[in-house]
Design a protein around this motif. Structure first.
Motif, mmCIF file in Angstrom:
data_model
loop_
_atom_site.group_PDB
_atom_site.id
_atom_site.type_symbol
_atom_site.label_atom_id
_atom_site.label_comp_id
_atom_site.label_asym_id
_atom_site.label_seq_id
_atom_site.Cartn_x
_atom_site.Cartn_y
_atom_site.Cartn_z
ATOM 1 N N UNK A 192 4.972 28.677 -6.614
ATOM 2 C CA UNK A 192 5.317 29.549 -7.743
ATOM 3 C C UNK A 192 4.969 28.874 -9.063
ATOM 4 N N UNK A 193 5.291 27.594 -9.178
ATOM 5 C CA UNK A 193 4.946 26.848 -10.383
ATOM 6 C C UNK A 193 3.432 26.781 -10.568
ATOM 7 N N UNK A 194 2.698 26.631 -9.472
ATOM 8 C CA UNK A 194 1.233 26.601 -9.551
ATOM 9 C C UNK A 194 0.696 27.900 -10.150
ATOM 10 N N UNK A 213 -6.601 22.477 -6.885
ATOM 11 C CA UNK A 213 -6.479 21.947 -5.528
ATOM 12 C C UNK A 213 -5.151 22.485 -5.010
ATOM 13 N N UNK A 214 -5.218 23.345 -4.003
ATOM 14 C CA UNK A 214 -4.031 24.064 -3.537
ATOM 15 C C UNK A 214 -3.588 23.540 -2.178
ATOM 16 N N UNK A 215 -2.421 22.916 -2.146
ATOM 17 C CA UNK A 215 -1.869 22.499 -0.866
ATOM 18 C C UNK A 215 -1.397 23.749 -0.148
ATOM 19 N N UNK A 216 -1.698 23.840 1.135
ATOM 20 C CA UNK A 216 -1.324 25.020 1.918
ATOM 21 C C UNK A 216 0.185 25.108 2.113
ATOM 22 N N UNK A 217 0.816 23.972 2.389
ATOM 23 C CA UNK A 217 2.241 23.962 2.689
ATOM 24 C C UNK A 217 3.018 23.434 1.500
ATOM 25 N N UNK A 218 3.593 24.366 0.745
ATOM 26 C CA UNK A 218 4.420 24.012 -0.405
ATOM 27 C C UNK A 218 5.721 24.798 -0.326
#
Length: 106
Positions: free
Chosen positions: A18-20, A33-38
């Motif tokens: 959500x912050x991203x 760069x998007x981590x899948x598991x957040x």
């Protein structure tokens, strides 16, 4: 993050999906760069939300999984590529550079 900073890249970190989304909405970034598991919102959902208001920013998924269904879901959620962990630092930098160059040429 240290790899990116050593390469003189400016880095901002979102602790959850959500912050991203909020950060991309309020700021101008060259790539994500998007981590899948957040927590709160996973990387797939965050990417879909970002694509609602920004279809141009390159989004590269980071994942420890190499399963085909993960690769398919990455594409379906609007991400432009993926980097599997563990990764070679130079490969990471090259993929970021390629994503930014490809976005500039659009």
């Amino acid at each position: 993050m240290q790899i990116l900073e050593k390469a003189k890249l400016k880095v901002e970190v979102a602790r959850n999906g959500l912050t991203a989304v909020e950060m991309v909405e309020k700021n101008s970034f060259d790539a994500v760069l998007m981590d899948i598991q957040m927590p709160i919102m996973d990387g797939y959902t965050a990417s879909l939300e970002i694509r609602k208001f920004n279809t141009n920013i390159p989004i590269l998924a980071l994942s420890a999984s190499v399963f085909m269904e993960v690769k398919n879901k990455i594409t379906e959620s609007g991400m432009d590529g993926f980097i599997f962990k563990p990764f070679d630092p130079q490969d990471l930098l090259n993929q970021i550079e390629d994503a930014i160059e490809n976005n500039t040429q659009k």
